[in-house]
Design an enzyme around this catalytic site. Structure first.
Site, PDB file in Angstrom:
ATOM      1  N   HIS A 155      11.321   2.622  -0.978  1.00  0.00           N
ATOM      2  CA  HIS A 155      10.129   1.842  -1.332  1.00  0.00           C
ATOM      3  C   HIS A 155      10.507   0.696  -2.277  1.00  0.00           C
ATOM      4  O   HIS A 155      10.061  -0.441  -2.113  1.00  0.00           O
ATOM      5  CB  HIS A 155       9.090   2.725  -2.025  1.00  0.00           C
ATOM      6  CG  HIS A 155       8.557   3.826  -1.166  1.00  0.00           C
ATOM      7  ND1 HIS A 155       8.340   5.106  -1.636  1.00  0.00           N
ATOM      8  CD2 HIS A 155       8.192   3.843   0.135  1.00  0.00           C
ATOM      9  CE1 HIS A 155       7.861   5.855  -0.656  1.00  0.00           C
ATOM     10  NE2 HIS A 155       7.764   5.113   0.421  1.00  0.00           N
ATOM     11  N   GLY A 202       4.532  -1.432   6.842  1.00  0.00           N
ATOM     12  CA  GLY A 202       5.587  -0.436   6.872  1.00  0.00           C
ATOM     13  C   GLY A 202       5.931   0.065   8.261  1.00  0.00           C
ATOM     14  O   GLY A 202       5.257  -0.226   9.245  1.00  0.00           O
ATOM     15  N   ARG A 203       6.996   0.838   8.303  1.00  0.00           N
ATOM     16  CA  ARG A 203       7.367   1.548   9.517  1.00  0.00           C
ATOM     17  C   ARG A 203       6.312   2.615   9.769  1.00  0.00           C
ATOM     18  O   ARG A 203       5.931   3.343   8.857  1.00  0.00           O
ATOM     19  CB  ARG A 203       8.742   2.191   9.328  1.00  0.00           C
ATOM     20  CG  ARG A 203       9.254   2.959  10.546  1.00  0.00           C
ATOM     21  CD  ARG A 203      10.554   3.669  10.223  1.00  0.00           C
ATOM     22  NE  ARG A 203      11.107   4.316  11.404  1.00  0.00           N
ATOM     23  CZ  ARG A 203      10.714   5.510  11.858  1.00  0.00           C
ATOM     24  NH1 ARG A 203       9.757   6.170  11.237  1.00  0.00           N
ATOM     25  NH2 ARG A 203      11.277   6.041  12.926  1.00  0.00           N
ATOM     26  N   ASP A 204       5.807   2.697  10.998  1.00  0.00           N
ATOM     27  CA  ASP A 204       4.765   3.665  11.351  1.00  0.00           C
ATOM     28  C   ASP A 204       3.587   3.575  10.369  1.00  0.00           C
ATOM     29  O   ASP A 204       3.092   4.583   9.877  1.00  0.00           O
ATOM     30  CB  ASP A 204       5.334   5.084  11.384  1.00  0.00           C
ATOM     31  CG  ASP A 204       4.376   6.079  12.041  1.00  0.00           C
ATOM     32  OD1 ASP A 204       3.572   5.654  12.892  1.00  0.00           O
ATOM     33  OD2 ASP A 204       4.427   7.271  11.694  1.00  0.00           O
ATOM     34  N   HIS A 205       3.170   2.365  10.086  1.00  0.00           N
ATOM     35  CA  HIS A 205       2.131   2.129   9.083  1.00  0.00           C
ATOM     36  C   HIS A 205       0.838   2.859   9.458  1.00  0.00           C
ATOM     37  O   HIS A 205       0.310   2.694  10.555  1.00  0.00           O
ATOM     38  CB  HIS A 205       1.859   0.621   8.950  1.00  0.00           C
ATOM     39  CG  HIS A 205       1.072   0.264   7.736  1.00  0.00           C
ATOM     40  ND1 HIS A 205       1.615  -0.398   6.660  1.00  0.00           N
ATOM     41  CD2 HIS A 205      -0.221   0.507   7.396  1.00  0.00           C
ATOM     42  CE1 HIS A 205       0.686  -0.562   5.734  1.00  0.00           C
ATOM     43  NE2 HIS A 205      -0.431  -0.028   6.163  1.00  0.00           N
ATOM     44  N   ALA A 206       0.336   3.674   8.531  1.00  0.00           N
ATOM     45  CA  ALA A 206      -0.923   4.431   8.698  1.00  0.00           C
ATOM     46  C   ALA A 206      -0.873   5.378   9.891  1.00  0.00           C
ATOM     47  O   ALA A 206      -1.903   5.772  10.423  1.00  0.00           O
ATOM     48  CB  ALA A 206      -2.123   3.481   8.827  1.00  0.00           C
ATOM     49  N   HIS A 261      10.265   6.174  -3.843  1.00  0.00           N
ATOM     50  CA  HIS A 261      11.695   6.484  -3.773  1.00  0.00           C
ATOM     51  C   HIS A 261      12.449   5.165  -3.633  1.00  0.00           C
ATOM     52  O   HIS A 261      11.845   4.078  -3.614  1.00  0.00           O
ATOM     53  CB  HIS A 261      12.006   7.487  -2.656  1.00  0.00           C
ATOM     54  CG  HIS A 261      11.558   7.086  -1.281  1.00  0.00           C
ATOM     55  ND1 HIS A 261      11.972   5.925  -0.653  1.00  0.00           N
ATOM     56  CD2 HIS A 261      10.724   7.704  -0.382  1.00  0.00           C
ATOM     57  CE1 HIS A 261      11.448   5.850   0.549  1.00  0.00           C
ATOM     58  NE2 HIS A 261      10.671   6.901   0.745  1.00  0.00           N
ATOM     59  N   GLN A 275       0.852  -1.194   0.000  1.00  0.00           N
ATOM     60  CA  GLN A 275       0.000   0.000   0.000  1.00  0.00           C
ATOM     61  C   GLN A 275       0.883   1.239   0.000  1.00  0.00           C
ATOM     62  O   GLN A 275       1.899   1.297   0.696  1.00  0.00           O
ATOM     63  CB  GLN A 275      -0.890   0.028   1.242  1.00  0.00           C
ATOM     64  CG  GLN A 275      -1.356   1.445   1.581  1.00  0.00           C
ATOM     65  CD  GLN A 275      -2.662   1.515   2.280  1.00  0.00           C
ATOM     66  OE1 GLN A 275      -3.533   0.667   2.132  1.00  0.00           O
ATOM     67  NE2 GLN A 275      -2.827   2.560   3.061  1.00  0.00           N
ATOM     68  N   THR A 276       0.484   2.261  -0.760  1.00  0.00           N
ATOM     69  CA  THR A 276       1.250   3.497  -0.762  1.00  0.00           C
ATOM     70  C   THR A 276       0.341   4.687  -1.035  1.00  0.00           C
ATOM     71  O   THR A 276      -0.701   4.549  -1.677  1.00  0.00           O
ATOM     72  CB  THR A 276       2.378   3.452  -1.813  1.00  0.00           C
ATOM     73  OG1 THR A 276       3.148   4.644  -1.737  1.00  0.00           O
ATOM     74  CG2 THR A 276       1.817   3.301  -3.223  1.00  0.00           C
ATOM     75  N   ARG A 277       0.750   5.844  -0.532  1.00  0.00           N
ATOM     76  CA  ARG A 277       0.093   7.104  -0.894  1.00  0.00           C
ATOM     77  C   ARG A 277       1.147   8.147  -1.233  1.00  0.00           C
ATOM     78  O   ARG A 277       0.943   9.342  -1.075  1.00  0.00           O
ATOM     79  CB  ARG A 277      -0.852   7.573   0.225  1.00  0.00           C
ATOM     80  CG  ARG A 277      -0.257   7.582   1.609  1.00  0.00           C
ATOM     81  CD  ARG A 277      -1.329   7.769   2.681  1.00  0.00           C
ATOM     82  NE  ARG A 277      -0.820   7.511   4.014  1.00  0.00           N
ATOM     83  CZ  ARG A 277      -0.349   8.446   4.842  1.00  0.00           C
ATOM     84  NH1 ARG A 277      -0.332   9.702   4.468  1.00  0.00           N
ATOM     85  NH2 ARG A 277       0.096   8.137   6.032  1.00  0.00           N
TER      86      ARG A 277
END
Length: 379
Positions: A197, A282-286, A194, A188-190
């Site tokens: 990612h 991810g790190r600190d996801h959402a 880079h 998931q990405t917003r």
């Protein structure tokens, strides 16, 4: 094997053409309620099975169970309340009503229950804070006094400028099967991609058959990249740096809640419904601000052994001058003085000031895409 839908069956709540035609023709006879853009998107996600097993907005038993136990009342894992709020209902339990967004009838809803709720309890249990500076908490505090639960049938969809990139779970499942992928990792990405990612995505792809990049389109904060910039950036990355038979790109419309660990579970469930077997957490996801610990979401997955999708915990990537490439803390033996962190915020500042990021931070093709837009950021 493509994952089974959450709850065992892919939900489809779309009115048949003749039924839709009849309802639209009789729309003035129905009580109505207005929904905001986020709830209109929720309606689409319910109808297309992205939120399977939900068939509508939560009733009070399910709502309270999600708050207290992070599960629906039948014990199915579910962490984010998907609810419809109204300030003053102009209908009763048992009614069929139409839900409108911007004068467009989006869905018919069968009102099963109208109930009150405690906004502070909602905020504290879902977001772990009652601070109104948290965007999710602020949204809850601005909600109506009542919640309305019941099943829905979709009548219309919102205009979709990115229909070309939109695939529903029923379509991604066919696509994965056609490609012969038995294991699929979703990302998931917003943001535009880079090198950090790319490192994480390719590290995950090493262990599975296919990579499913699933950017979130929709309402964003000021300073975020515009939807069209994200899509174009991934297009060029796919063209030059990703194997065609092992990666695919499709978008999803969704309103971020910024609920940290709880939302990480919700994002995994959504991708499970698309057919993914694995999900990159991810790190600190959402997360937002400093409300959650950097890897707090990883710990919450331990509470859901029955989730039905495998989380992949890949540590944050950075560039090491001694290693001469992208690495993470698990594989790099060198001290911090050799590390260059790739911060999305730092990259945005560089781009805004007209500075080209070094190639170890961002692919030059991606930078050129961003630069081709007069204003690539949300104002």
């Amino acid at each position: 094997m493509v994952s089974k839908p959450h709850g065992g069956k892919l939900v489809r709540r779309i009115a048949a053409p003749k039924t839709r035609e009849r309802i639209i023709g009789e729309q003035r006879e129905y009580p109505k309620a207005e929904v905001d853009h986020g709830r209109a998107i929720d309606l689409e996600n319910i109808a297309h099975g992205i939120y399977s097993p939900l068939k509508g907005f939560l009733t009070s038993d399910d709502f309270q169970s999600v708050l207290d136990h992070m599960r629906l009342s039948d014990d199915t894992p579910w962490t984010i309340p998907i609810v419809l709020d109204v300030e003053k209902p102009e209908f009763e339990e048992g009614d069929a009503i139409l839900l409108y967004y911007d004068d467009l009838p989006i869905a018919r809803m069968h009102v099963e229950e109208i109930y009150t709720y405690d906004k502070k309890e909602f905020a504290q249990k879902v977001f772990k804070t009652t601070d109104p500076n948290h965007p999710g908490v602020a949204k809850v505090y601005g909600m109506g006094k009542y919640l309305v639960g019941g099943e829905i049938e979709l009548l219309n969809e919102l205009p979709n400028p990115f229909a070309k990139y939109t695939l529903r779970p029923v379509e991604t499942r066919v696509l994965f099967k056609e490609r012969g992928w038995k294991t699929i990792v979703a990302f998931q990405t917003r943001n535009v991609p880079h090198m950090g990612h790319e490192y994480v995505q390719k590290a995950a792809l090493t262990f599975v058959d296919g990579l499913f990049i699933n950017p979130v389109l929709g309402k964003k904060k000021r300073g975020d990249y515009r939807d069209e910039v994200i899509i174009k950036a991934y297009e060029v990355l796919f063209k030059h740096y990703y194997p065609r038979d092992a990666a695919t790109l499709a978008t999803v419309r969704y309103e971020m809640r910024y609920a940290g660990p709880r939302e990480a579970i919700h994002h995994a469930i959504m991708r499970k419904n698309f057919g993914a077997t694995h999900f990159i957490v991810g790190r600190d996801h959402a997360g937002v601000g400093d409300y959650y610990g950097p890897y707090e979401a990883w710990d919450l997955f331990d509470e859901f052994p029955d989730l039905g999708i495998t989380p992949m915990f890949i540590r944050e990537a950075f560039y090491c001058k001694r290693c001469g490439g992208m690495v993470n803390a698990k594989i790099c033996p060198h001290s911090e003085e050799f590390h260059v962190r790739i911060s999305g915020t730092k990259l945005r500042k560089m781009i805004m000031s007209g500075e080209k990021p070094p190639e170890y931070m961002m692919r030059p093709e991606v930078y050129e895409v961003i630069r081709s837009f007069e204003n690539p950021f949300v104002e």
